[in-house]
Write an enzyme that holds these catalytic residues in place. Structure first.
Site: not given
Ligand code: FE
Ligand code: ZN
Length: 253
Positions: A49, A51, A53-54, A107, A126, A164
């Site tokens: 996805h 985001h 942090d990915h 998410h 996530d 995570h």
């Molecule tokens: Fe994340």
């Molecule tokens: Zn995420």
């Protein structure tokens, strides 16, 4: 292999000792360091996805490695060369790896998950966490419950590689919801022991999640009863129970 990144992310590296694929490289530096340390060459990037942090490391990785980038067809992510949605195959010949794709919105709207049926692996970003699930940034409780239902339908032995290390705090909430669940009590002890030794709690398994994760267990009468007695639920409608769980978890400390 788990590559820790940021405060609590894992970037998963799938490798055969020579070639590697990375899942959700939010940061390039730790991925490049791991590739160098293990003398691996990058063959593919897999994204779940949009985001940061990915996906934050994709551009730098592409500067060094010209490789295919698999990712969700339903999200605008720079660098994707192979857009995927449910039922598509994600094949990485260098690793003899044939994965299938599931749409798991909730998410984010276009979130996808990768399943390697032969190896029994699930990369779910996530969506499903060990003992919990992702926050509903773009989707509804019904969508997330449906997405988690698809993951729960995988074989019990399937290894869950989520993005995570939230396991202990998720399980603390789970114990608030199901204090009488013996499988959960046992799990908290064993996951705490792993963290005490500095080890990841992941991968989990689908079987373990089904016995301990309240977000896969929201249809259990004991959970509805707990939510009702806490004044957080007034019906026996399963999706209302799921929504009440997610809402409670959002503010749980
Ligand atoms: Fe994340
Ligand atoms: Zn995420």
């Amino acid at each position: 292999m788990a590559i820790p990144a940021f405060a609590d992310n894992y970037l998963w590296l799938i490798h055969d000792g020579v070639q590697a694929a990375v899942v959700d490289p939010g940061d390039a530096a730790p991925v490049l360091a791991a590739l160098d340390a293990h003398k691996l060459s990058l063959a593919a990037i897999l994204l779940t996805h949009h985001h940061a942090d990915h996906v934050g490391g994709v551009a730098s990785l592409l500067r060094r490695y010209k490789v295919p980038v698999f990712g969700p067809a339903g999200e605008a992510i720079e660098g994707i060369t192979i857009p995927l949605s449910e039922g598509d195959a994600a094949t990485i010949p260098e690793l003899e790896l044939a994965m299938t794709v599931l749409d798991v919105p909730g998410h984010t709207r276009g979130h996808i998950a990768y399943v390697a049926p032969e190896q029994g692996w699930l990369f779910c970003g996530d969506t499903l966490f060990a003992g919990g699930c992702g926050r509903l940034f773009e989707g509804s409780p019904a969508q997330m419950a449906d997405s988690l239902g698809k993951l729960a339908a995988l074989p019990d032995a399937t290894e869950v590689y989520c993005a995570h290390e939230y396991t202990l705090s998720n399980l603390r909430f789970a114990a608030e919801i199901e204090p009488e669940n013996d499988a959960l009590t046992a799990r908290i002890q064993s996951e705490q022991a792993k963290r005490d030794q500095g080890r990841p709690t992941l991968p989990s398994t689908i079987g373990l999640e089904k016995s301990t994760n309240p977000f896969l267990r929201y249809r259990e009468p004991a959970i509805a009863a707990r939510l009702i007695s806490a004044g957080r639920l007034s019906t026996r409608e399963p999706i209302a129970a799921f929504a009440a769980l997610r809402e409670w978890k959002n503010s749980y400390r």
